[in-house]
Write an enzyme that holds these catalytic residues in place. Structure first.
Site, short mmCIF file in Angstrom:
data_model
loop_
_atom_site.label_atom_id
_atom_site.label_comp_id
_atom_site.label_asym_id
_atom_site.label_seq_id
_atom_site.Cartn_x
_atom_site.Cartn_y
_atom_site.Cartn_z
N ARG A 71 6.44 -6.41 -10.40
CA ARG A 71 7.62 -6.90 -11.15
C ARG A 71 7.07 -8.33 -11.21
O ARG A 71 6.68 -9.07 -10.18
CB ARG A 71 8.89 -6.70 -10.00
CG ARG A 71 9.42 -5.32 -10.10
CD ARG A 71 10.00 -4.76 -11.49
NE ARG A 71 10.53 -3.52 -11.55
CZ ARG A 71 10.03 -2.45 -11.88
NH1 ARG A 71 8.86 -2.61 -12.42
NH2 ARG A 71 10.79 -1.51 -12.22
N HIS A 119 4.56 -4.63 -20.30
CA HIS A 119 4.84 -3.64 -19.34
C HIS A 119 4.77 -2.31 -19.76
O HIS A 119 5.70 -1.27 -20.00
CB HIS A 119 6.64 -3.76 -19.07
CG HIS A 119 7.06 -3.41 -17.78
ND1 HIS A 119 8.05 -3.92 -17.08
CD2 HIS A 119 6.71 -2.32 -16.88
CE1 HIS A 119 8.28 -3.53 -15.93
NE2 HIS A 119 7.43 -2.60 -15.89
N MET A 140 0.73 -1.21 -0.04
CA MET A 140 -0.01 0.13 -0.03
C MET A 140 1.08 1.32 0.06
O MET A 140 0.85 2.00 1.01
CB MET A 140 -1.00 -0.16 1.23
CG MET A 140 -2.01 1.01 1.27
SD MET A 140 -3.01 1.24 -0.26
CE MET A 140 -4.51 0.13 0.40
N GLY A 141 1.64 1.56 -0.90
CA GLY A 141 2.48 2.75 -1.24
C GLY A 141 1.71 3.67 -1.99
O GLY A 141 0.25 3.41 -2.11
N GLU A 163 11.30 -10.33 -18.92
CA GLU A 163 10.77 -9.65 -19.92
C GLU A 163 11.69 -9.48 -21.16
O GLU A 163 12.67 -9.07 -21.10
CB GLU A 163 10.40 -8.47 -19.44
CG GLU A 163 9.19 -8.41 -18.32
CD GLU A 163 8.95 -6.78 -17.92
OE1 GLU A 163 9.37 -6.06 -18.22
OE2 GLU A 163 8.17 -6.94 -16.69
N THR A 198 1.19 -5.65 -11.64
CA THR A 198 1.59 -4.44 -12.39
C THR A 198 3.00 -4.15 -11.89
O THR A 198 3.53 -3.10 -12.07
CB THR A 198 0.93 -3.18 -12.43
OG1 THR A 198 0.47 -2.68 -11.18
CG2 THR A 198 -0.40 -3.38 -13.18
N ALA A 212 2.53 -0.12 -17.93
CA ALA A 212 1.54 0.60 -17.17
C ALA A 212 1.95 2.26 -17.27
O ALA A 212 1.01 3.04 -17.04
CB ALA A 212 1.67 0.16 -15.77
C1 DGY Z 1 8.84 1.57 -13.15
O1 DGY Z 1 9.08 2.94 -13.45
O2 DGY Z 1 9.33 1.00 -12.07
C2 DGY Z 1 7.99 0.88 -14.05
O3 DGY Z 1 7.99 -0.47 -14.00
C3 DGY Z 1 8.09 1.30 -15.59
O4 DGY Z 1 7.87 2.70 -15.63
#
Ligand code: DGY
Length: 334
Positions: free
Chosen positions: A239, A287, A155-156, A268, A237, A289
């Site tokens: 790692r 990847h 929960m960051g 990846e 979303t 996001a």
């Molecule tokens: C991050 O910034 O850590 C993401 O995985 C890629 O933008």
């Protein structure tokens, strides 16, 4: 005066790259694929700064091969590709790009949650393949979202933004698991901090936003999936190595859980034959996001600021290892 030499390991948005080029003597890697490890090593041998990506492995031996390096500015919020203690021990400042991809990443997590729950990708493939013959009263049945329970692991900033979407838009109950409590989430979203086992057992949706480190690596394994509901939807979303992919594939194939939505894999891209790719009830995105115009521009700006501050020996705007200050490498470059 000579400009400091830096290596930029991929083309990033002009919002940051133009400033780097203005201030530095910049060697920019323009290939679509990252520089191989030996090339990276050669490229940074004489450099004072490195603007790296999460695809570059930065460790002690690499830093030793670049004795003039004073700063590694990572174009990402995550920095598990960097051995930070090794950088600190060698007096090298490390920067990252927090805060500017929070909404973009939470949007992606929610997009995966709703797509996997409502079988959207699978249905689209069905339509494109010409299998759609009629309205099907028993076909494509997915999971409801409203009023259900989301479990946030980590929960960051991003976990909070995901919980906000689930709570505010869909009236979900929010459970979370984190080493620290998040008072804002508890106060504003009614979130309840619970042990992981309880979160796994009670959540309809599990969304992962944890850092990758030795305590979280492979935390989602067969034992964890076995504790989830058969209707659960798992979203990652964060790692790829947080998950044992073979165990997730088995859980999806056996119906231990309902579906998964992944923006990250290990490695990846996934290796040929990765059982998650092409699985009916698993969505795999490459990847993406943080891939919005404003997030990527802002990441580029922070990465440039961090690099330039590091070269000047000033505090970094987003500084992963401020404890390096005591022994920062002194190279007379600026
Ligand atoms: C991050 O910034 O850590 C993401 O995985 C890629 O933008």
């Amino acid at each position: 005066m000579n400009k400091p030499k830096v290596f930029v390991s991929r083309v990033i948005p002009a919002a940051g790259l133009d400033r780097v080029r203005e201030f530095c003597d910049a060697d920019v890697w323009t290939d679509q694929l990252p520089p191989p490890a030996d090339v990276l090593r050669r490229k940074i041998a004489e450099c004072e700064g490195l603007l790296s990506l999460l695809t570059d492995r930065i460790d002690g031996p690499l830093l030793d091969a670049a004795p003039r390096l004073r700063v590694v500015s990572n174009y990402a919020v995550g920095y598990n590709n960097i051995d930070v203690p090794a950088a600190t021990a060698r007096g090298v400042a490390v920067g990252n790009t927090p805060g500017v991809l929070t909404d973009a990443t939470a949007d992606m997590a929610f997009a995966l949650l709703i797509s996997a729950s409502r079988r959207i990708v699978e249905s689209e493939k069905y339509a494109v393949a010409g299998q759609w013959k009629t309205w099907e009263p028993m076909g494509h049945i997915g999971q409801d979202l409203a009023g259900r329970t989301v479990g946030i692991v980590g929960m960051g900033r991003i976990g909070y933004a995901m919980a906000q979407r689930c709570r505010g838009g869909w009236g979900m109950r929010v459970l979370y698991h984190d080493q620290r409590s998040n008072e804002q989430a508890e106060r504003d979203l009614g979130a309840e901090r619970v042990p992981l086992d309880r979160l796994l057992a009670e959540s309809d949706f599990i969304s992962v936003h944890a850092d990758l480190n030795d305590t979280t690596r492979q935390m989602f394994n067969a034992a964890a999936f076995a504790k989830m509901k058969p209707t659960a939807v798992f979203v990652n979303t964060a790692r790829g190595p947080l998950v044992v992919e073979a165990d997730l594939a088995a859980a999806l194939q056996k119906g231990t859980i309902f579906a998964a939505g992944l923006d990250v894999t290990d490695p990846e891209p996934p290796l040929a034959g990765n059982p998650l790719v092409g699985l009916r009830n698993c969505i795999v995105a490459p990847h993406i996001a943080s891939a919005t115009v404003s997030s990527r521009n802002a990441m580029a700006e922070i990465a440039a600021d961090n690099l330039i501050a590091g070269l000047k020996g000033e505090p970094l705007r987003a500084w992963v290892n401020p404890d390096v200050a005591a022994n920062r490498r002194k190279v007379d470059v600026v």
